[in-house]
Motif scaffolding. Structure first.
Motif, PDB file in Angstrom:
ATOM      1  N   TYR A 191     100.439  66.199 -51.360  1.00  9.45           N
ATOM      2  CA  TYR A 191     100.850  65.116 -50.469  1.00  9.45           C
ATOM      3  C   TYR A 191     101.042  63.842 -51.289  1.00  9.45           C
ATOM      4  O   TYR A 191     100.312  63.579 -52.250  1.00  9.45           O
ATOM      5  CB  TYR A 191      99.801  64.864 -49.393  1.00  9.45           C
ATOM      6  CG  TYR A 191      99.596  66.022 -48.446  1.00  9.45           C
ATOM      7  CD1 TYR A 191     100.288  66.087 -47.239  1.00  9.45           C
ATOM      8  CD2 TYR A 191      98.721  67.047 -48.759  1.00  9.45           C
ATOM      9  CE1 TYR A 191     100.104  67.151 -46.371  1.00  9.45           C
ATOM     10  CE2 TYR A 191      98.535  68.121 -47.895  1.00  9.45           C
ATOM     11  CZ  TYR A 191      99.223  68.172 -46.710  1.00  9.45           C
ATOM     12  OH  TYR A 191      99.050  69.226 -45.856  1.00  9.45           O
ATOM     13  N   VAL A 204     102.052  59.292 -45.287  1.00  5.86           N
ATOM     14  CA  VAL A 204     101.748  60.424 -46.156  1.00  5.86           C
ATOM     15  C   VAL A 204     102.838  61.468 -45.973  1.00  5.86           C
ATOM     16  O   VAL A 204     103.225  61.774 -44.841  1.00  5.86           O
ATOM     17  CB  VAL A 204     100.365  61.020 -45.838  1.00  5.86           C
ATOM     18  CG1 VAL A 204     100.155  62.328 -46.579  1.00  5.86           C
ATOM     19  CG2 VAL A 204      99.277  60.034 -46.213  1.00  5.86           C
ATOM     20  N   ARG A 206     104.274  65.362 -47.130  1.00  8.01           N
ATOM     21  CA  ARG A 206     104.004  66.649 -47.766  1.00  8.01           C
ATOM     22  C   ARG A 206     105.172  66.997 -48.672  1.00  8.01           C
ATOM     23  O   ARG A 206     106.328  66.998 -48.243  1.00  8.01           O
ATOM     24  CB  ARG A 206     103.813  67.728 -46.700  1.00  8.01           C
ATOM     25  CG  ARG A 206     103.466  69.080 -47.269  1.00  8.01           C
ATOM     26  CD  ARG A 206     102.863  69.959 -46.200  1.00  8.01           C
ATOM     27  NE  ARG A 206     103.038  71.365 -46.505  1.00  8.01           N
ATOM     28  CZ  ARG A 206     102.490  72.344 -45.810  1.00  8.01           C
ATOM     29  NH1 ARG A 206     101.733  72.042 -44.752  1.00  8.01           N
ATOM     30  NH2 ARG A 206     102.685  73.597 -46.135  1.00  8.01           N
ATOM     31  N   VAL A 235      95.178  60.088 -47.258  1.00  5.53           N
ATOM     32  CA  VAL A 235      95.738  61.427 -47.423  1.00  5.53           C
ATOM     33  C   VAL A 235      94.952  62.431 -46.596  1.00  5.53           C
ATOM     34  O   VAL A 235      95.512  63.249 -45.875  1.00  5.53           O
ATOM     35  CB  VAL A 235      95.736  61.832 -48.909  1.00  5.53           C
ATOM     36  CG1 VAL A 235      96.161  63.277 -49.061  1.00  5.53           C
ATOM     37  CG2 VAL A 235      96.648  60.924 -49.703  1.00  5.53           C
ATOM     38  N   ALA A 239      96.439  64.476 -43.418  1.00 13.52           N
ATOM     39  CA  ALA A 239      96.552  65.917 -43.622  1.00 13.52           C
ATOM     40  C   ALA A 239      95.629  66.705 -42.708  1.00 13.52           C
ATOM     41  O   ALA A 239      95.653  67.920 -42.698  1.00 13.52           O
ATOM     42  CB  ALA A 239      96.233  66.256 -45.080  1.00 13.52           C
TER      43      ALA A 239
END
Length: 317
Positions: A191, A204, A206, A235, A239
């Protein structure tokens, strides 16, 4: 061309290390053949300044001294460029060897290998590779995304970038203008955390959802870069690491060990399935989809709907 530059840098380093007094540009130009061949003073000055910066980047400590006549001289004192004795024990040497094997990405693998060679030449003890001889584990972080290297360099150099990004629930990618902060690996995925200029907020991304080429942009950052701890928390939060609720899922017996390791509770149902209560945060739906038919979401309803939508999107592809 590369060999000629390497030879020129080596000759300059030897001159600066071998002198007991500061040498002026004029003296250095007269001592190094490549500088004598420079077409003009301007060309020599540019070459010398680049070479001096390159040697400093390689770790050579070059002092700049002004003499009584007002001329500037340069030297590299031996005591300032001598490393202290390296006294690593076997366990420390093994830890460094293991760390060097983590990276599969070519650029980092070369740097790690070169560092180990220098340490061994300086007396670091050779150690048996426990992971290679006694274990099936591979201590490596995979990097498959083409965007990794340009983003890694952009984070290091503090350079804004643009790239096309496809969100999980979007059919088409959108262009993003980002000031990259750092890269984080979480659950096998990379990320990028940074400042999204168009949205005026931190975001953030991916890396596997970045399409096309990452392009650098000129100019300085417009937002302040937070400290490492803050970026890491960002992050993890985006995530799915920061959970605000819990979810109840059915998991096929003998499957989904990463989910089991994070479960708050596990109950055997006796029908080939187990019932788990797990933390529910941003990104959990994307993670559950990766387990395919081994996972069934019981509740909450919004998580179940998100997982179904993702599975349908995968089926269409």
């Amino acid at each position: 061309m590369a060999i000629a530059k390497a030879e020129r840098l080596m000759n300059l380093a030897l001159c600066l290390l071998g002198t007991r007094r500061p040498l002026s540009k004029r003296e250095l130009r007269g001592s190094i053949e490549a500088y004598l061949e420079a077409g003009s003073d301007e060309s020599f000055n540019r070459m010398f300044e680049r070479d001096k910066d390159d040697l400093r980047e390689l770790g050579l400590v070059i002092e700049t001294v002004e003499n009584l006549d007002g001329d500037t001289g340069y030297l590299a004192r031996r005591d300032s460029n001598r490393l202290p004795p390296i006294t690593l024990d076997a366990e420390e040497a093994a830890a460094l060897g293991l760390a060097a094997k983590v990276w599969q990405q070519a650029r980092l693998a070369g740097a790690a290998s070169g560092a180990l060679q220098k340490l061994r030449a300086a007396g670091m003890p050779e150690t048996e590779d426990a992971y290679e001889v006694h274990s099936a584990l591979e201590p490596r972080i995979p990097v498959h995304e083409a965007a990794f290297e340009p983003l890694m360099l952009a984070c290091r150099d503090r350079r804004p970038v643009t790239f096309d990004y496809r969100k999980a629930n979007s059919a088409r990618p959108e262009q993003r203008q980002v000031e990259p902060w750092t890269l984080e690996c979480w659950r096998g995925h990379w990320y990028l955390a940074g400042w999204d200029r168009e949205r005026g907020a931190e975001r953030v991304f991916r890396l596997s959802r970045i399409t096309g080429r990452v392009r650098s942009r000129a100019g300085a950052f417009t937002s302040e870069v937070p400290d490492v701890v803050t970026v890491r928390e960002t992050v993890e939060s985006w995530a799915g690491e920061t959970a605000t609720r819990t979810a109840r899922i059915r998991l096929r017996a003998g499957a989904g060990y990463p989910l089991r390791s994070r479960a708050i509770s596990v109950r055997e149902r006796g029908d080939g399935w187990d019932e788990l209560e797990i933390p529910y945060g941003h990104g959990l739906d994307a993670w559950l989809v990766e387990f395919g038919p081994d996972v069934v979401v019981e509740e909450p309803a919004d998580l179940r709907a998100d997982v179904v939508d993702r599975l349908r999107a995968v089926a269409k592809d």
